[in-house]
Motif scaffolding. Structure first.
Motif, mmCIF file in Angstrom:
data_model
loop_
_atom_site.group_PDB
_atom_site.id
_atom_site.type_symbol
_atom_site.label_atom_id
_atom_site.label_comp_id
_atom_site.label_asym_id
_atom_site.label_seq_id
_atom_site.Cartn_x
_atom_site.Cartn_y
_atom_site.Cartn_z
ATOM 1 N N GLN A 16 0.839 -1.195 0.000
ATOM 2 C CA GLN A 16 0.000 0.000 0.000
ATOM 3 C C GLN A 16 0.868 1.237 0.000
ATOM 4 O O GLN A 16 2.043 1.198 0.347
ATOM 5 C CB GLN A 16 -0.961 0.010 1.181
ATOM 6 C CG GLN A 16 -0.308 0.198 2.524
ATOM 7 C CD GLN A 16 -1.320 0.167 3.664
ATOM 8 O OE1 GLN A 16 -2.274 -0.594 3.631
ATOM 9 N NE2 GLN A 16 -1.102 0.993 4.667
ATOM 10 N N LEU A 17 0.250 2.351 -0.393
ATOM 11 C CA LEU A 17 0.913 3.656 -0.445
ATOM 12 C C LEU A 17 0.066 4.666 0.306
ATOM 13 O O LEU A 17 -1.104 4.415 0.596
ATOM 14 C CB LEU A 17 1.070 4.121 -1.893
ATOM 15 C CG LEU A 17 1.889 3.255 -2.834
ATOM 16 C CD1 LEU A 17 1.743 3.749 -4.264
ATOM 17 C CD2 LEU A 17 3.343 3.240 -2.414
ATOM 18 N N GLY A 18 0.629 5.834 0.545
ATOM 19 C CA GLY A 18 -0.125 6.916 1.169
ATOM 20 C C GLY A 18 -0.058 6.849 2.670
ATOM 21 O O GLY A 18 0.696 6.074 3.256
ATOM 22 N N ASP A 19 -0.898 7.675 3.322
ATOM 23 C CA ASP A 19 -0.861 7.703 4.776
ATOM 24 C C ASP A 19 -1.794 6.643 5.367
ATOM 25 O O ASP A 19 -2.610 6.048 4.671
ATOM 26 C CB ASP A 19 -1.148 9.108 5.322
ATOM 27 C CG ASP A 19 -2.595 9.546 5.187
ATOM 28 O OD1 ASP A 19 -3.494 8.690 5.266
ATOM 29 O OD2 ASP A 19 -2.837 10.757 5.029
ATOM 30 N N VAL A 20 -1.663 6.425 6.641
ATOM 31 C CA VAL A 20 -2.392 5.372 7.335
ATOM 32 C C VAL A 20 -3.900 5.596 7.284
ATOM 33 O O VAL A 20 -4.679 4.647 7.205
ATOM 34 C CB VAL A 20 -1.905 5.271 8.804
ATOM 35 C CG1 VAL A 20 -2.674 4.233 9.588
ATOM 36 C CG2 VAL A 20 -0.423 5.006 8.850
ATOM 37 N N HIS A 25 -4.322 0.884 -1.852
ATOM 38 C CA HIS A 25 -3.954 -0.521 -1.896
ATOM 39 C C HIS A 25 -3.667 -0.964 -3.329
ATOM 40 O O HIS A 25 -4.356 -0.550 -4.264
ATOM 41 C CB HIS A 25 -5.069 -1.382 -1.302
ATOM 42 C CG HIS A 25 -5.282 -1.112 0.152
ATOM 43 N ND1 HIS A 25 -4.481 -1.637 1.132
ATOM 44 C CD2 HIS A 25 -6.193 -0.343 0.787
ATOM 45 C CE1 HIS A 25 -4.899 -1.217 2.307
ATOM 46 N NE2 HIS A 25 -5.941 -0.419 2.131
ATOM 47 N N ALA A 26 -2.686 -1.831 -3.463
ATOM 48 C CA ALA A 26 -2.341 -2.393 -4.769
ATOM 49 C C ALA A 26 -3.300 -3.525 -5.114
ATOM 50 O O ALA A 26 -3.788 -4.222 -4.227
ATOM 51 C CB ALA A 26 -0.913 -2.930 -4.742
ATOM 52 N N GLU A 27 -3.560 -3.705 -6.417
ATOM 53 C CA GLU A 27 -4.307 -4.879 -6.845
ATOM 54 C C GLU A 27 -3.456 -6.128 -6.639
ATOM 55 O O GLU A 27 -3.957 -7.180 -6.254
ATOM 56 C CB GLU A 27 -4.715 -4.752 -8.316
ATOM 57 C CG GLU A 27 -5.803 -3.737 -8.544
ATOM 58 C CD GLU A 27 -6.225 -3.651 -10.004
ATOM 59 O OE1 GLU A 27 -6.053 -4.644 -10.748
ATOM 60 O OE2 GLU A 27 -6.730 -2.583 -10.387
ATOM 61 N N GLN A 28 -2.146 -5.985 -6.920
ATOM 62 C CA GLN A 28 -1.204 -7.080 -6.678
ATOM 63 C C GLN A 28 -0.155 -6.583 -5.692
ATOM 64 O O GLN A 28 -0.298 -6.768 -4.509
ATOM 65 C CB GLN A 28 -0.600 -7.552 -7.995
ATOM 66 C CG GLN A 28 -1.692 -8.122 -8.918
ATOM 67 C CD GLN A 28 -1.149 -8.618 -10.208
ATOM 68 O OE1 GLN A 28 -0.339 -9.539 -10.206
ATOM 69 N NE2 GLN A 28 -1.590 -8.042 -11.307
ATOM 70 N N LEU A 32 8.024 0.172 -6.929
ATOM 71 C CA LEU A 32 8.525 1.533 -7.106
ATOM 72 C C LEU A 32 9.970 1.448 -7.565
ATOM 73 O O LEU A 32 10.774 0.735 -6.958
ATOM 74 C CB LEU A 32 8.458 2.310 -5.791
ATOM 75 C CG LEU A 32 7.056 2.598 -5.256
ATOM 76 C CD1 LEU A 32 6.579 1.480 -4.366
ATOM 77 C CD2 LEU A 32 7.054 3.897 -4.511
ATOM 78 N N VAL A 33 10.281 2.144 -8.636
ATOM 79 C CA VAL A 33 11.637 2.147 -9.180
ATOM 80 C C VAL A 33 12.152 3.587 -9.169
ATOM 81 O O VAL A 33 11.570 4.460 -9.806
ATOM 82 C CB VAL A 33 11.678 1.571 -10.612
ATOM 83 C CG1 VAL A 33 13.100 1.592 -11.152
ATOM 84 C CG2 VAL A 33 11.102 0.157 -10.643
ATOM 85 N N ASN A 65 -1.286 6.880 -12.344
ATOM 86 C CA ASN A 65 -1.639 7.605 -11.124
ATOM 87 C C ASN A 65 -0.517 7.414 -10.110
ATOM 88 O O ASN A 65 -0.272 6.298 -9.662
ATOM 89 C CB ASN A 65 -2.964 7.063 -10.579
ATOM 90 C CG ASN A 65 -3.391 7.720 -9.289
ATOM 91 O OD1 ASN A 65 -2.657 8.492 -8.683
ATOM 92 N ND2 ASN A 65 -4.598 7.404 -8.855
ATOM 93 N N GLY A 66 0.142 8.486 -9.739
ATOM 94 C CA GLY A 66 1.241 8.428 -8.783
ATOM 95 C C GLY A 66 0.857 8.843 -7.382
ATOM 96 O O GLY A 66 1.731 9.149 -6.563
ATOM 97 N N GLU A 67 -0.433 8.830 -7.074
ATOM 98 C CA GLU A 67 -0.893 9.238 -5.745
ATOM 99 C C GLU A 67 -0.207 8.394 -4.663
ATOM 100 O O GLU A 67 -0.158 7.168 -4.757
ATOM 101 C CB GLU A 67 -2.411 9.065 -5.638
ATOM 102 C CG GLU A 67 -2.985 9.486 -4.313
ATOM 103 C CD GLU A 67 -4.489 9.249 -4.238
ATOM 104 O OE1 GLU A 67 -5.004 9.301 -3.110
ATOM 105 O OE2 GLU A 67 -5.123 9.020 -5.278
ATOM 106 N N GLY A 68 0.353 9.074 -3.673
ATOM 107 C CA GLY A 68 1.013 8.393 -2.566
ATOM 108 C C GLY A 68 2.484 8.109 -2.801
ATOM 109 O O GLY A 68 3.137 7.492 -1.964
ATOM 110 N N VAL A 69 3.024 8.565 -3.941
ATOM 111 C CA VAL A 69 4.434 8.321 -4.265
ATOM 112 C C VAL A 69 5.202 9.637 -4.196
ATOM 113 O O VAL A 69 4.918 10.564 -4.948
ATOM 114 C CB VAL A 69 4.585 7.710 -5.681
ATOM 115 C CG1 VAL A 69 6.057 7.515 -6.022
ATOM 116 C CG2 VAL A 69 3.826 6.405 -5.789
#
Length: 117
Positions: A16-20, A25-28, A32-33, A65-69
């Motif tokens: 997962q990304l972003g704040d708590v 959530h990722a589908e899989q 991140l590179v 979509n780069g939300e949370g990165v």
């Protein structure tokens, strides 16, 4: 690769990304590179979309979509002559081994390609 110099710094897996309070959530799994790109030419270059490839040859394009990165490179990327950019590209893929496909911005007939494990 052509007029572009890529430096892949690291990769990381996240579920997962972003704040708590509002996680994404990722589908899989999120891959991140972190990388940097330098334009060694005398003209502006458009950075093509990034792709990861499995050993079986299946390809996956980066997410739009780069939300949370932090430091997301975005999708529309142009780099001026002799300039440098760095940031992160994002994929949602199964946990596995991939090669990052790096290309110049040439047309498909003369496109130069390199792969980074």
């Amino acid at each position: 690769v052509g007029p572009l110099t890529y430096n892949v710094q690291e990769s990381a897996w996240r579920s997962q990304l972003g704040d708590v309070n509002r996680p994404r959530h990722a589908e899989q799994r999120f891959l991140l590179v972190s990388l940097s790109i330098q334009n060694n030419s005398n003209s502006e270059v458009t950075i093509p979309p990034f792709v990861v490839k499995t050993a079986a040859g299946q390809e996956f394009t980066e997410l739009s979509n780069g939300e949370g990165v932090d430091r997301w490179l975005g999708l529309i990327r142009t780099i001026k002559p002799k300039q440098f950019m760095d940031g992160v590209v994002l994929f949602d893929v199964a946990l596995a081994s991939y090669k990052l496909k790096l290309t110049d911005s040439g047309d498909n007939d003369q496109e130069r390609v390199a792969f980074v494990p």
